[in-house]
Design a protein around this motif. Sequence first.
Motif, short mmCIF file in Angstrom:
data_model
loop_
_atom_site.label_atom_id
_atom_site.label_comp_id
_atom_site.label_asym_id
_atom_site.label_seq_id
_atom_site.Cartn_x
_atom_site.Cartn_y
_atom_site.Cartn_z
N LEU A 58 36.95 13.49 47.52
CA LEU A 58 36.02 12.83 48.44
C LEU A 58 36.56 11.47 48.90
O LEU A 58 35.81 10.67 49.47
CB LEU A 58 34.65 12.67 47.78
CG LEU A 58 34.00 13.98 47.34
CD1 LEU A 58 32.65 13.72 46.71
CD2 LEU A 58 33.85 14.94 48.53
N GLU A 59 37.84 11.24 48.65
CA GLU A 59 38.53 10.04 49.11
C GLU A 59 37.80 8.76 48.72
O GLU A 59 37.54 7.88 49.54
CB GLU A 59 38.79 10.12 50.62
CG GLU A 59 39.60 11.37 50.98
CD GLU A 59 40.50 11.20 52.17
OE1 GLU A 59 40.06 10.60 53.16
OE2 GLU A 59 41.66 11.66 52.09
N VAL A 60 37.44 8.71 47.45
CA VAL A 60 36.95 7.54 46.73
C VAL A 60 35.52 7.12 47.12
O VAL A 60 34.62 7.02 46.27
CB VAL A 60 37.90 6.33 46.91
CG1 VAL A 60 37.34 5.10 46.18
CG2 VAL A 60 39.29 6.67 46.37
N TYR A 61 35.29 6.84 48.40
CA TYR A 61 34.08 6.14 48.81
C TYR A 61 32.79 6.91 48.52
O TYR A 61 31.79 6.32 48.09
CB TYR A 61 34.15 5.78 50.29
CG TYR A 61 35.28 4.84 50.59
CD1 TYR A 61 35.22 3.50 50.19
CD2 TYR A 61 36.42 5.28 51.25
CE1 TYR A 61 36.27 2.63 50.45
CE2 TYR A 61 37.48 4.42 51.51
CZ TYR A 61 37.40 3.10 51.11
OH TYR A 61 38.44 2.24 51.35
N ALA A 62 32.78 8.23 48.74
CA ALA A 62 31.56 9.01 48.53
C ALA A 62 31.14 9.04 47.07
O ALA A 62 29.94 9.16 46.77
CB ALA A 62 31.75 10.44 49.04
N MET A 63 32.10 8.90 46.16
CA MET A 63 31.75 8.82 44.74
C MET A 63 31.51 7.38 44.32
O MET A 63 30.56 7.10 43.58
CB MET A 63 32.88 9.43 43.89
CG MET A 63 32.96 10.93 43.94
SD MET A 63 31.46 11.75 43.30
CE MET A 63 31.51 11.26 41.58
N LEU A 64 32.34 6.48 44.81
CA LEU A 64 32.22 5.07 44.43
C LEU A 64 30.85 4.50 44.79
O LEU A 64 30.26 3.73 44.04
CB LEU A 64 33.33 4.26 45.10
CG LEU A 64 33.43 2.77 44.72
CD1 LEU A 64 33.74 2.63 43.24
CD2 LEU A 64 34.50 2.10 45.57
N ILE A 65 30.35 4.92 45.95
CA ILE A 65 29.07 4.38 46.43
C ILE A 65 27.91 4.74 45.51
O ILE A 65 26.90 4.03 45.45
CB ILE A 65 28.80 4.87 47.88
CG1 ILE A 65 27.78 3.97 48.57
CG2 ILE A 65 28.35 6.32 47.90
CD1 ILE A 65 27.62 4.25 50.05
N LEU A 66 28.05 5.82 44.75
CA LEU A 66 26.99 6.23 43.83
C LEU A 66 26.82 5.25 42.68
O LEU A 66 25.75 5.17 42.07
CB LEU A 66 27.28 7.62 43.26
CG LEU A 66 27.38 8.79 44.25
CD1 LEU A 66 27.64 10.08 43.50
CD2 LEU A 66 26.12 8.91 45.09
N PHE A 67 27.88 4.48 42.39
CA PHE A 67 27.86 3.57 41.24
C PHE A 67 27.64 2.11 41.65
O PHE A 67 27.70 1.22 40.81
CB PHE A 67 29.16 3.69 40.46
CG PHE A 67 29.41 5.08 39.93
CD1 PHE A 67 28.81 5.51 38.75
CD2 PHE A 67 30.22 5.98 40.62
CE1 PHE A 67 29.02 6.79 38.26
CE2 PHE A 67 30.44 7.26 40.14
CZ PHE A 67 29.84 7.67 38.96
N ILE A 68 27.38 1.88 42.93
CA ILE A 68 27.13 0.53 43.42
C ILE A 68 25.61 0.32 43.53
O ILE A 68 24.95 1.02 44.32
CB ILE A 68 27.80 0.29 44.78
CG1 ILE A 68 29.33 0.46 44.65
CG2 ILE A 68 27.47 -1.11 45.32
CD1 ILE A 68 30.06 0.38 45.96
N PRO A 69 25.03 -0.61 42.79
CA PRO A 69 23.56 -0.79 42.78
C PRO A 69 22.97 -1.05 44.16
O PRO A 69 21.87 -0.56 44.47
CB PRO A 69 23.37 -2.02 41.87
CG PRO A 69 24.55 -2.02 40.98
CD PRO A 69 25.69 -1.50 41.81
N SER A 70 23.67 -1.79 45.01
CA SER A 70 23.12 -2.11 46.34
C SER A 70 22.94 -0.87 47.21
O SER A 70 22.17 -0.90 48.17
CB SER A 70 24.03 -3.12 47.06
OG SER A 70 25.33 -2.57 47.24
N THR A 71 23.63 0.22 46.87
CA THR A 71 23.47 1.47 47.63
C THR A 71 22.04 1.95 47.63
O THR A 71 21.54 2.48 48.62
CB THR A 71 24.37 2.57 47.02
OG1 THR A 71 25.72 2.15 47.08
CG2 THR A 71 24.21 3.88 47.79
#
Length: 478
Positions: free
Chosen positions: A461-474
């Motif tokens: 998923l080229e990092v961002y789609a997974m990384l965004i799940l772990f960012i509280p501001s999302t």
Amino acid sequence: MNYRMIAFILGRVLLILAALLLLPLIAALVFAESVLPFAVTILLTAAVGGALLLVKPRTREIYAREGFACVGLSWLSMSLLGCVPFLISGDIPCFVDAFFETVSGFTTTGASILNDIESLSRSGLFWRSFTHWIGGMGVLVFLMAVLPMSGERSMHIMRAEVPGPTVGKLVPRARQTARILYLIYTVFTVVETVLLMLGGMSFYEALLHAFATAGTGGFSTRNASIAAFDSVYVETVIGVFLVLFGTNFNLFYLILIGRVREALSSEELHRYLEIIAVCVGLIVLGTHGMYGAAGALRNGFFVVMSTLSTAGFCTVDYTLWPSWLQTMIVLLMFVGGCAGSTGGGLKLSRVMLLVRTAWADVGRVISPRRVSRVQMDGRRVTAETTGAVYSYVALVMLILLGCTALISFDGFDFATNFTAALSCISNVGPGLGLIGPSGNFAIFSPFSKLVMAFTMLFGRLEVYAMLILFIPSTWRRR
């Protein structure tokens, strides 16, 4: 954050997954095997999906944040539910192993924890290879192709799931673009299946290897992978289709509508074919003493295409080759296929942009007043795009090093640990050392397998789609 819309889309994805699970259930009926593993999974997946559909969105607007969240949650949910048939059937009784194998399938990595592939049920093998086909083009792209989505905002979903530095529409509507992509994907799969059958494969094995080739995944029905068939014809057919599936699908569309010259003028395509030719030539040069000229050419073409496309099929143990050839293979694992293909890796277009941007930066250091423009296919590349490429590569390297460090606690050598992490982030499959063509990932601890499973998801998923799940501001409401 539009939580209701995310739940609604996730519900649709799970219902599509339940429908797709009907195919391995039919395979179980055909081979007189138990249908219980797939029947239970279908009911469970449909129940969860149906429950999520009851959450009616107040608005169907999707922005970038929702698009990435939808994709990340969908792939994680598919992986969790997709491993249930392996657990119920007993094909893979351990949850961590089943989850690892399923993630490897959906992300088209092809890394396996199975020591005896041929001992699996035939319906289990069908599902295992079919996950490659589902994951190759992307299940949310399939969702866009078959169901009406929320207008032009659905491009945020396509951008989150389709690999490459930029994603554009082939036609004005995103839904039509998704349909075109899946039509090309399906036609290629059917044609390859027929050609493999002409080479002596049964329909079952031809179809499953076509699934694995289409997704550039690499799962085989045999313990020895493609080497088990010992057929120049089979290797050539699969190798040629790996070339096709590793190519930007937009070019095939241009050819279909008669814009052949424009498709063939693609700089990325030229570099892709040049890399194939040069690397095959180097392997012939380095291994002709081991196999003879014809054997070296045969093995060289297949290994290059299996690695560059990130399929990971095996016909020969390249860990026995000279170290400089093994280094070349590691570099091919980094590069991967073209943007807009089913291949993994950094993508060739990103590598080209990195080199050109770095060269332009060197020119500006030498001559500060010099105006250096980065171009691709005769068009100027914006600073925003080159900046995004730098950021993406930096994140990939951080994840690669982090994964290497975490799995190193298992005590294996650096070549094994590093190429295992590289294989997962690039979605390749085999690596060097203990996970070469003659080994697998069963040697790692459950913790390391979970780390690598998530690394595969980050890579696909080229990092961002997974990384965004772990960012509280999302998850904060606007």
